[in-house]
Motif scaffolding. Structure first.
Motif, short mmCIF file in Angstrom:
data_model
loop_
_atom_site.label_atom_id
_atom_site.label_comp_id
_atom_site.label_asym_id
_atom_site.label_seq_id
_atom_site.Cartn_x
_atom_site.Cartn_y
_atom_site.Cartn_z
N VAL A 331 63.87 -40.46 64.67
CA VAL A 331 64.89 -41.40 64.21
C VAL A 331 64.04 -42.37 63.39
O VAL A 331 63.18 -42.97 63.65
CB VAL A 331 65.56 -42.28 65.54
N ILE A 332 64.96 -42.51 62.12
CA ILE A 332 64.70 -43.48 61.17
C ILE A 332 65.95 -44.30 60.67
O ILE A 332 66.85 -43.62 60.58
CB ILE A 332 64.17 -42.82 59.83
N ILE A 342 62.06 -47.36 63.85
CA ILE A 342 61.33 -45.80 63.91
C ILE A 342 60.85 -45.49 65.22
O ILE A 342 60.17 -46.56 65.85
CB ILE A 342 60.13 -45.80 62.80
N GLY A 343 61.38 -44.38 65.63
CA GLY A 343 60.90 -43.90 66.87
C GLY A 343 61.42 -42.61 67.19
O GLY A 343 61.60 -42.02 66.28
N ALA A 438 76.61 -42.16 65.61
CA ALA A 438 76.55 -43.61 65.46
C ALA A 438 75.43 -44.22 66.03
O ALA A 438 74.81 -43.74 67.08
CB ALA A 438 77.71 -44.27 65.90
N SER A 439 75.12 -45.47 65.57
CA SER A 439 73.95 -45.97 66.29
C SER A 439 74.42 -47.41 66.34
O SER A 439 75.47 -47.88 65.65
CB SER A 439 72.81 -46.05 65.00
N ASP A 440 73.75 -48.02 67.37
CA ASP A 440 74.26 -49.70 67.56
C ASP A 440 73.59 -50.54 67.00
O ASP A 440 73.67 -51.91 67.25
CB ASP A 440 74.06 -49.92 69.33
N GLY A 441 72.50 -50.14 66.03
CA GLY A 441 71.90 -51.18 65.36
C GLY A 441 70.53 -51.47 65.99
O GLY A 441 69.62 -52.41 65.49
N HIS A 442 70.28 -50.72 67.24
CA HIS A 442 68.97 -51.18 67.68
C HIS A 442 68.18 -49.45 67.80
O HIS A 442 67.18 -49.24 68.40
CB HIS A 442 69.12 -51.37 69.18
N GLY A 443 68.59 -48.54 67.10
CA GLY A 443 68.36 -47.15 66.75
C GLY A 443 68.81 -46.37 67.98
O GLY A 443 68.50 -45.07 67.75
N ASN A 444 69.63 -46.56 68.90
CA ASN A 444 70.10 -45.64 70.02
C ASN A 444 71.04 -45.09 69.12
O ASN A 444 71.89 -45.60 68.50
CB ASN A 444 70.32 -46.59 71.05
N VAL A 445 71.18 -43.87 69.66
CA VAL A 445 72.13 -42.91 69.09
C VAL A 445 73.26 -42.58 69.95
O VAL A 445 72.90 -41.95 71.18
CB VAL A 445 71.53 -41.58 68.49
#
Length: 849
Positions: A331-332, A342-343, A438-445
């Motif tokens: 994830v970027i 990034i992770g 969608a993402s929550d702004g913390h990289g979670n998908v």
């Protein structure tokens, strides 16, 4: 009270009359078979019977409507199937024609058969049920393909008599007409329709190749695959310009002290930050395949304040955030302010559930948490009514509580649950293959598909990125952009020269940021490709119709755009603080058209660019200097030293018709060889049996049949007129190819008309395979409607059976019961007569008998 003989007689007569009446009712019921002889017999039963009869009459009408719909759909299915079979034969013939062993005479024979197939398909387009045309929308009394009164053709040719454009005008008896403008390959450039309004006034409408209406004062400008320009004005006039070649480039040179830091985030991403001495920098974020996902540029405004610009790989600004997820779960996520996460993604989270009931609503709340941190990632709240009828409403929210999607389940007219998924902007996800990510702004998908399935994965940040910072170096930088005739960026090249060692690195990317090659030099020259593998034979890639080549010996990159067939070669050299960039423009056969030499003082950023024609004559000089505020001042002069003032452009044509055009505002220069195509004479084509698609109003309208209470089914094919127009375009391209008017000579190019590669042409239904797909999709739609009609027919049959039974229960006589009642009543009547004979005077009894 004294009972008199008169009282006995009257009572006897009243009872006998009642008995006669009852026997009369039973006799009528037995003779008619109906219990309801008059409304007063059973008012409630009569009301029910009338209701049943009304419903049965409606049922019979719907049954008749279904028969009509079945005829439409069956006939349409047969017609579409016939078109598919015909196109299959065309595909076989084109496959044969693509073989280069075929002679011209062989292809001409194939052309004749294809022309016959085309006429056959036109006849299929005029299929009728009785006197009703099924492919003509609501104009069912008009054929889709009508016999035109007059067809005129105008051909536009270049200086070598090659066809550039074709305009065919079909005129009807009432003066209305349709002109279709096509390029040499048969693609529609524009359509000019002259139709009459309700008052008989002629109205001219111009549409482009995608049927979009061209509004004044715009003109319909169409550029074909060879760079030819076909322009249609508002009055319907057509102007054609034959473009041999055409390209423009831009270049930026500067000198700086540069520090490069490379940060590696495991196997997910690489971040390369290049910082200049003045604090400006460019940070490129690349994914695992070395493709640029985002760029963060820090520049300075006129007052020296830093300005941050965040763009995606294609150079477009990121206004909110960019989420990129690779096939390995990397994830970027990059935000508009330049921050990023990034992770890698954890395995799908398992939710915990809490179910509550309030009133008539049951709420099931699923909470998804990170397996690493235990923090909430997302919540899914599903509300269902206590009636448990299958309907529901589900809200999907991220960790911040922001709405991601709404999933609803509602019953349709048949009682089946229909699931609808809409995003946070209330826009539906329509195709099953589409997934809302969608993402929550913390990289979670959070992912939601069109069927309402929800998947949640937490971001596991890369905790150990590795950064390597190179020592600061004084460098000179040349940023070069290759553009085609339309101004589209085809490729970019960045050359960074170390002022101390003289070594350089040139990075070449395509128009959307994908890496093409990396060259280091000068001795030895080393080239790697887009995979960072050694490229001993050089690099050649195709991107968006353009060929980008890097020479294995010199490292020089050449870009050839298929839109203009012009190759552009750029080289950069360094001497002290002076950087010299040389760009050569060559046409499709390798002849030199123009040369540009740009000399830049990398210390000040000032430059001078001199354009010369193929004979070395100076065409223009562009000088970039700095004013007192450090802003660029661009001055363009012609060969005589005269300054060119905006909005004028300096346009010079050499003896061969090549143009070199310089814009005084930007300093950019384009090179092209354009000549106006010659308009040929008007030629009248065969009109006796030539059928052309009619463009009457209503021909794309829906024909609906009510198959149940307020349920309407569209029985005709959606936009059949446009569908057959697509097919006409494909046949025009086939005819142009086989006749040679499109300049197609090789079997491979003829074979390209087949399609089947999931190309843009396939998806736009302008190849043979694309048209077959279009008709197949329409046939699938018809099949689905046939299944729906069958289901509705079965439902009506069951409903008819139930209604008939209910009507029988209300109206029809139960014969066994009626006979029994009749016999009983007769027995009572005889008994009454017998008793009456004993108590009433003989004369009265005799009278009664």
């Amino acid at each position: 009270m004294r009972v008199t003989q008169s009282m006995l007689s009257n009572n006897m007569l009243r009872n006998l009359n009642t008995s006669y009446s009852k026997m009369g009712v039973w006799q009528q019921q037995l003779s008619t078979g109906s219990k309801l002889l008059r409304p007063s017999d059973d008012p409630v039963g009569v009301t029910k019977a009338m209701s049943y009869r009304t419903q049965l009459a409606q049922n019979a009408q719907y049954d008749e409507n279904l028969d009509t719909a079945t005829k439409w759909l069956d006939t349409t299915d047969t017609a579409l199937g016939s078109v598919g079979s015909a196109m299959q034969r065309v595909q076989e013939l084109i496959t044969q024609a693509a073989n280069d062993t075929n002679q011209t005479v062989d292809r001409q024979q194939m052309l004749k058969e294809i022309e016959q197939i085309y006429e056959q398909i036109k006849d299929i387009g005029n299929t009728k049920i009785g006197d009703t045309y099924i492919f003509s929308g609501t104009r069912t009394n008009q054929p889709l393909y009508g016999n035109s009164v007059k067809i005129d053709q105008v051909l536009y040719r270049d200086a070598n008599s090659n066809i550039v454009a074709d305009v065919q005008t079909t005129t009807q008896t009432d003066g209305t007409s349709v002109s279709i403008v096509r390029d040499a390959a048969g693609n529609v450039a524009s359509k000019i329709t002259n139709a009459k309004d309700a008052n008989g006034n002629m109205i001219t409408t111009i549409t482009d190749g995608n049927n979009n209406v061209i509004q004044p004062p715009a003109t319909g400008k169409y550029i074909d695959g060879s760079g030819n320009i076909i322009e249609t004005a508002q009055d319907g006039t057509v102007d054609v310009t034959h473009a041999k070649d055409g390209s423009n480039t831009s270049s930026v040179d500067y000198k700086t002290t540069r520090t490069t830091t490379t940060t590696t985030y495991g196997a997910v991403a690489t971040e390369k930050r290049v910082e200049n001495a003045d604090g400006t920098s460019v940070t490129s974020i690349l994914d695992k395949d070395n493709k640029v996902v985002a760029k963060i540029s820090i520049t300075k405004d006129g007052a020296g304040n830093p300005v941050t610009t965040v763009t995606d790989g294609a150079g477009d600004p990121i206004t909110n955030r960019l989420l990129a997820v690779d096939n390995a779960g990397g994830v970027i996520e990059v935000y508009a302010d330049g921050t990023r996460k990034i992770g890698t993604l954890e395995p799908p989270a398992t939710p915990t559930n809490l179910t509550t009931t309030s009133g008539n609503v049951t709420t099931s709340l699923d909470t998804y948490r990170s397996q690493t941190t235990g923090k909430t990632i997302a919540t899914v709240s599903k509300q269902t009514p206590s009636t448990a009828d299958g309907t529901f409403t589900t809200s999907v929210r991220d960790s911040t509580g922001s709405l991601v999607a709404t999933i609803t389940g509602q019953k349709d007219s048949f009682g089946a649950i229909v699931v609808t998924v809409k995003d946070a902007n209330n826009q539906p996800i329509q195709e099953p293959a589409n997934v809302l990510r969608a993402s929550d702004g913390h990289g979670n998908v959070i992912e939601v598909d069109a069927l309402g399935n929800v998947g949640v994965k937490a971001l596991k940040p890369e905790t150990s990125p590795v950064s390597v910072t190179e020592p600061p170096a004084n460098v000179s930088v040349n940023e070069f952009t290759f553009k085609n005739a339309s101004g589209d960026t085809v490729a970019t090249s960045e050359t960074v020269i170390d002022d101390l060692t003289g070594t350089y690195t040139t990075t070449v990317r395509d128009g959307i940021g994908n890496l093409v090659s990396t060259t280091t030099g000068p001795s030895p020259i080393s080239i790697t490709d887009y995979r960072n593998l050694p490229a001993t034979n050089g690099v050649a890639v195709e991107s968006n119709g353009s060929i980008i080549k890097t020479d294995p010996t010199t490292g020089v990159t050449t870009v050839t755009s298929s839109k203009d067939n012009l190759s552009t070669t750029h080289t950069t050299t360094m001497s002290g603080a002076q950087m010299t960039g040389t760009t050569e423009y060559k046409n499709s056969v390798g002849d030199l058209i123009a040369t540009a030499v740009k000399t830049t003082n990398t210390a000040t950023g000032e430059s001078v660019t001199v354009f010369t024609d193929k004979d070395g004559n100076t065409v223009s000089t562009t000088e970039v200097t700095k004013d007192q505020a450090g802003r660029n001042v661009i001055t363009v002069t012609d060969a005589a030293g005269n300054t060119v003032i905006a909005p004028d452009k300096l346009s010079v044509q050499d003896a061969d018709g090549n143009y070199i055009i310089t814009n005084p505002l930007t300093g950019e220069t384009s090179v092209s060889t354009t000549i106006s195509a010659i308009e040929g004479p008007v030629t009248s084509l065969n009109t006796a049996n030539d059928k052309r698609i009619q463009t009457l109003s209503g021909m794309n309208a829906a024909v609906n049949i009510e198959i149940y209470n307020d349920i309407k089914l569209q029985v005709n094919t959606t936009d059949a007129q446009k569908m057959f127009e697509k097919m006409d375009t494909v046949f025009a391209k086939v005819f142009a190819a086989l006749k040679g008017t499109a300049g197609i000579t090789s079997g491979k190019e003829i074979g390209d008309l087949l399609g089947g590669t999931n190309s843009a042409a396939d998806r736009d239904f302008t190849t043979i395979q694309g048209v077959q797909d279009l008709f197949s999709m329409q046939r699938s739609t018809v099949g689905a409607k046939q299944n729906r009609v069958d289901m509705m027919s079965d439902r009506l049959a069951i409903q008819k059976e139930v209604l008939t039974k209910q009507q029988s229960n209300v109206e029809d006589v139960e014969y066994e019961e009626a006979i029994t009642n009749m016999i009983t009543q007769e027995s009572i009547h005889r008994a009454a007569l017998s008793v009456g004979g004993r108590i009433i005077q003989q004369t009265l009894v005799d009278f009664i008998r």
